[in-house]
Design a protein around this motif. Structure first.
Motif, PDB file in Angstrom:
ATOM      1  N   TYR A  35      67.263 -69.305 147.462  1.00  0.00           N
ATOM      2  CA  TYR A  35      66.426 -68.200 147.890  1.00  0.00           C
ATOM      3  C   TYR A  35      64.961 -68.637 147.859  1.00  0.00           C
ATOM      4  CZ  TYR A  35      70.402 -65.047 146.975  1.00  0.00           C
ATOM      5  OH  TYR A  35      71.621 -64.423 146.988  1.00  0.00           O
ATOM      6  N   GLY A  40      54.834 -60.617 145.796  1.00  0.00           N
ATOM      7  CA  GLY A  40      54.931 -59.209 146.151  1.00  0.00           C
ATOM      8  C   GLY A  40      56.188 -58.828 146.899  1.00  0.00           C
ATOM      9  N   GLU A  41      57.117 -59.775 147.020  1.00  0.00           N
ATOM     10  CA  GLU A  41      58.345 -59.489 147.743  1.00  0.00           C
ATOM     11  C   GLU A  41      59.564 -59.911 146.937  1.00  0.00           C
ATOM     12  OE1 GLU A  41      56.267 -60.290 152.099  1.00  0.00           O
ATOM     13  OE2 GLU A  41      58.212 -61.187 151.619  1.00  0.00           O
ATOM     14  N   GLY A  42      60.729 -59.442 147.379  1.00  0.00           N
ATOM     15  CA  GLY A  42      61.961 -59.875 146.755  1.00  0.00           C
ATOM     16  C   GLY A  42      62.434 -61.198 147.323  1.00  0.00           C
ATOM     17  N   PRO A  43      63.306 -61.900 146.593  1.00  0.00           N
ATOM     18  CA  PRO A  43      63.862 -63.158 147.113  1.00  0.00           C
ATOM     19  C   PRO A  43      64.646 -62.927 148.402  1.00  0.00           C
ATOM     20  CG  PRO A  43      64.300 -62.917 144.754  1.00  0.00           C
ATOM     21  CD  PRO A  43      63.790 -61.597 145.234  1.00  0.00           C
ATOM     22  N   PHE A 104      71.161 -67.434 138.080  1.00  0.00           N
ATOM     23  CA  PHE A 104      69.938 -67.930 138.702  1.00  0.00           C
ATOM     24  C   PHE A 104      69.260 -68.974 137.838  1.00  0.00           C
ATOM     25  CE2 PHE A 104      68.876 -65.549 142.499  1.00  0.00           C
ATOM     26  CZ  PHE A 104      69.759 -64.478 142.435  1.00  0.00           C
ATOM     27  N   GLY A 105      68.685 -69.983 138.500  1.00  0.00           N
ATOM     28  CA  GLY A 105      67.756 -70.871 137.834  1.00  0.00           C
ATOM     29  C   GLY A 105      66.410 -70.170 137.670  1.00  0.00           C
ATOM     30  N   LYS A 106      65.488 -70.816 136.940  1.00  0.00           N
ATOM     31  CA  LYS A 106      64.200 -70.189 136.669  1.00  0.00           C
ATOM     32  C   LYS A 106      63.209 -70.372 137.811  1.00  0.00           C
ATOM     33  CE  LYS A 106      64.767 -70.535 131.697  1.00  0.00           C
ATOM     34  NZ  LYS A 106      64.248 -71.050 130.409  1.00  0.00           N
TER      35      LYS A 106
ATOM     36  N   TYR B  35      68.165 -56.353 138.618  1.00  0.00           N
ATOM     37  CA  TYR B  35      67.702 -57.568 137.966  1.00  0.00           C
ATOM     38  C   TYR B  35      66.305 -57.337 137.397  1.00  0.00           C
ATOM     39  CZ  TYR B  35      71.316 -60.563 140.079  1.00  0.00           C
ATOM     40  OH  TYR B  35      72.502 -61.155 140.436  1.00  0.00           O
ATOM     41  N   GLN B  37      62.829 -59.699 136.409  1.00  0.00           N
ATOM     42  CA  GLN B  37      62.199 -61.008 136.578  1.00  0.00           C
ATOM     43  C   GLN B  37      60.976 -61.100 135.684  1.00  0.00           C
ATOM     44  OE1 GLN B  37      60.497 -62.044 140.492  1.00  0.00           O
ATOM     45  NE2 GLN B  37      61.421 -64.064 140.274  1.00  0.00           N
ATOM     46  N   LEU B  41      61.245 -67.079 133.058  1.00  0.00           N
ATOM     47  CA  LEU B  41      62.612 -66.740 132.665  1.00  0.00           C
ATOM     48  C   LEU B  41      63.530 -66.512 133.857  1.00  0.00           C
ATOM     49  CD1 LEU B  41      62.001 -64.322 129.659  1.00  0.00           C
ATOM     50  CD2 LEU B  41      62.622 -66.748 129.595  1.00  0.00           C
ATOM     51  N   GLY B  42      62.987 -66.447 135.028  1.00  0.00           N
ATOM     52  CA  GLY B  42      63.813 -66.268 136.209  1.00  0.00           C
ATOM     53  C   GLY B  42      64.343 -64.851 136.338  1.00  0.00           C
ATOM     54  N   LEU B  43      65.414 -64.707 137.095  1.00  0.00           N
ATOM     55  CA  LEU B  43      66.054 -63.419 137.337  1.00  0.00           C
ATOM     56  C   LEU B  43      67.223 -63.241 136.384  1.00  0.00           C
ATOM     57  CD1 LEU B  43      66.106 -63.423 141.221  1.00  0.00           C
ATOM     58  CD2 LEU B  43      65.161 -61.596 139.833  1.00  0.00           C
ATOM     59  N   LEU B  45      70.304 -60.485 135.108  1.00  0.00           N
ATOM     60  CA  LEU B  45      71.068 -59.324 135.534  1.00  0.00           C
ATOM     61  C   LEU B  45      71.124 -58.278 134.438  1.00  0.00           C
ATOM     62  CD1 LEU B  45      72.893 -58.113 137.762  1.00  0.00           C
ATOM     63  CD2 LEU B  45      74.812 -59.332 136.688  1.00  0.00           C
ATOM     64  N   TYR B  48      75.365 -53.988 137.064  1.00  0.00           N
ATOM     65  CA  TYR B  48      75.838 -54.074 138.429  1.00  0.00           C
ATOM     66  C   TYR B  48      76.974 -53.076 138.643  1.00  0.00           C
ATOM     67  CZ  TYR B  48      79.470 -57.236 136.533  1.00  0.00           C
ATOM     68  OH  TYR B  48      80.498 -57.796 135.807  1.00  0.00           O
ATOM     69  N   LEU B  88      58.974 -57.258 136.291  1.00  0.00           N
ATOM     70  CA  LEU B  88      59.222 -56.932 137.693  1.00  0.00           C
ATOM     71  C   LEU B  88      60.725 -56.692 137.844  1.00  0.00           C
ATOM     72  CD1 LEU B  88      58.027 -56.687 140.537  1.00  0.00           C
ATOM     73  CD2 LEU B  88      58.244 -59.174 140.752  1.00  0.00           C
ATOM     74  N   PHE B  90      64.086 -55.780 140.180  1.00  0.00           N
ATOM     75  CA  PHE B  90      64.612 -55.848 141.541  1.00  0.00           C
ATOM     76  C   PHE B  90      65.982 -55.206 141.624  1.00  0.00           C
ATOM     77  CE2 PHE B  90      61.612 -58.259 143.899  1.00  0.00           C
ATOM     78  CZ  PHE B  90      60.996 -59.116 143.011  1.00  0.00           C
ATOM     79  N   LEU B 101      73.009 -62.047 148.084  1.00  0.00           N
ATOM     80  CA  LEU B 101      72.232 -60.876 147.688  1.00  0.00           C
ATOM     81  C   LEU B 101      71.105 -60.553 148.666  1.00  0.00           C
ATOM     82  CD1 LEU B 101      71.897 -61.647 143.886  1.00  0.00           C
ATOM     83  CD2 LEU B 101      73.332 -59.887 144.919  1.00  0.00           C
ATOM     84  N   PHE B 103      67.685 -58.337 148.486  1.00  0.00           N
ATOM     85  CA  PHE B 103      66.827 -57.740 147.476  1.00  0.00           C
ATOM     86  C   PHE B 103      65.871 -56.712 148.064  1.00  0.00           C
ATOM     87  CE2 PHE B 103      67.480 -60.173 143.595  1.00  0.00           C
ATOM     88  CZ  PHE B 103      68.142 -61.300 144.044  1.00  0.00           C
ATOM     89  N   GLY B 104      65.514 -55.728 147.221  1.00  0.00           N
ATOM     90  CA  GLY B 104      64.401 -54.857 147.531  1.00  0.00           C
ATOM     91  C   GLY B 104      63.091 -55.572 147.256  1.00  0.00           C
ATOM     92  N   GLU B 105      61.977 -54.875 147.434  1.00  0.00           N
ATOM     93  CA  GLU B 105      60.664 -55.492 147.283  1.00  0.00           C
ATOM     94  C   GLU B 105      60.171 -55.499 145.839  1.00  0.00           C
ATOM     95  OE1 GLU B 105      58.504 -54.934 151.530  1.00  0.00           O
ATOM     96  OE2 GLU B 105      58.636 -53.137 150.285  1.00  0.00           O
TER      97      GLU B 105
END
Lengths: 114, 112
Positions: A35, A40-43, A104-106, B35, B37, B41-43, B45, B48, B88, B90, B101, B103-105
């Motif tokens: 991804y 400001g946006e999602g992946p 997910f990776g970081k 999710y 973020q 640390l990434g995303l 979960l 779900y 953040l 998502f 997936l 995603f939303g914004e």
């Protein structure tokens, strides 16, 4: 728990250079997704690879899934400022509860300087 | 219009307050996700849902709850917000077992 390690964590390059981002694990995944996320946006999904050794190309981006399905790489040729963003890999597989899960990776934060 | 819509996009609140983040989708997908973020640390979960009657905990569900009001709506609640829930958030949807997936914004939440 399946873990995905991405490297490098940060990458700043000049426009026109080539680069490779890596995604590694000790676990086997049934699929691997990449991804890109802009501020400001999602992946947004770039590609999914499902077969060991698979190579997919998306314009200047080349994605490869390792033969053992434990690792993947993303190679960008002649990077452009529009490639700037956070690149995330995500491995898919069955969780202990039997449902399909993505790990997910970081992420690798790429900056392409004009 | 976005296929996956999150509200609010930004929220600042105080410790102990109840917060709800809402997600709606027009993609017609059965599967929905929340999710979190964090930098470095990434995303991760949180929860779900594979259909309206199905709710499952993710990696970091403590301190959160969810409600799947309809196929198109999935909300995330923080019953008593704390500062380390600043992040953040998502919402995402997916169509199939391959888990691709959408995603939303994002909803940026700050807990003071």
């Amino acid at each position: 728990t399946q873990l995905l390690e991405q490297s490098p964590q940060f990458l700043s390059i000049q426009e026109g250079e080539n680069l490779t981002v890596y995604c590694n694990s000790s676990s086997v995944f049934s699929s691997l997704q990449w991804y890109r996320q802009e501020p400001g946006e999602g992946p947004v999904l770039l590609v999914t690879v499902v077969t060991g050794g698979e190579v997919k190309k998306l314009k200047r981006l080349t994605f490869q899934f390792g033969d053992a399905r434990k690792d993947s790489s993303l190679h960008i040729t002649a990077a452009q400022p529009g490639d700037t963003g956070l690149y995330l890999c995500a491995g898919g597989g069955n969780s202990g509860a039997g449902s399909y899960q993505l790990t997910f990776g970081k992420g690798t934060k790429l900056s392409v300087i004009p | 219009d976005a296929d996956v819509t999150q509200t609010p996009r930004n929220r600042i609140t105080k410790t102990g307050k109840r917060i709800m983040l809402e997600c709606s989708q027009t993609k017609g997908h059965d599967r929905m996700y929340w999710y979190r973020q964090d930098p470095g640390l990434g995303l991760r979960l949180i929860y779900y849902s594979f259909d309206v009657k199905d709710i499952n905990k993710g990696e970091i569900s403590d301190g959160y709850s969810v409600s799947r009001q309809a196929q198109a709506k999935f909300s995330l609640s923080l019953e008593s917000a704390i500062p380390n829930q600043t992040a953040l958030y998502f919402c995402a949807t997916s169509e199939s077992r391959t888990g691709e997936l959408f995603f939303g914004e994002g909803s940026r939440l700050t807990v003071l």
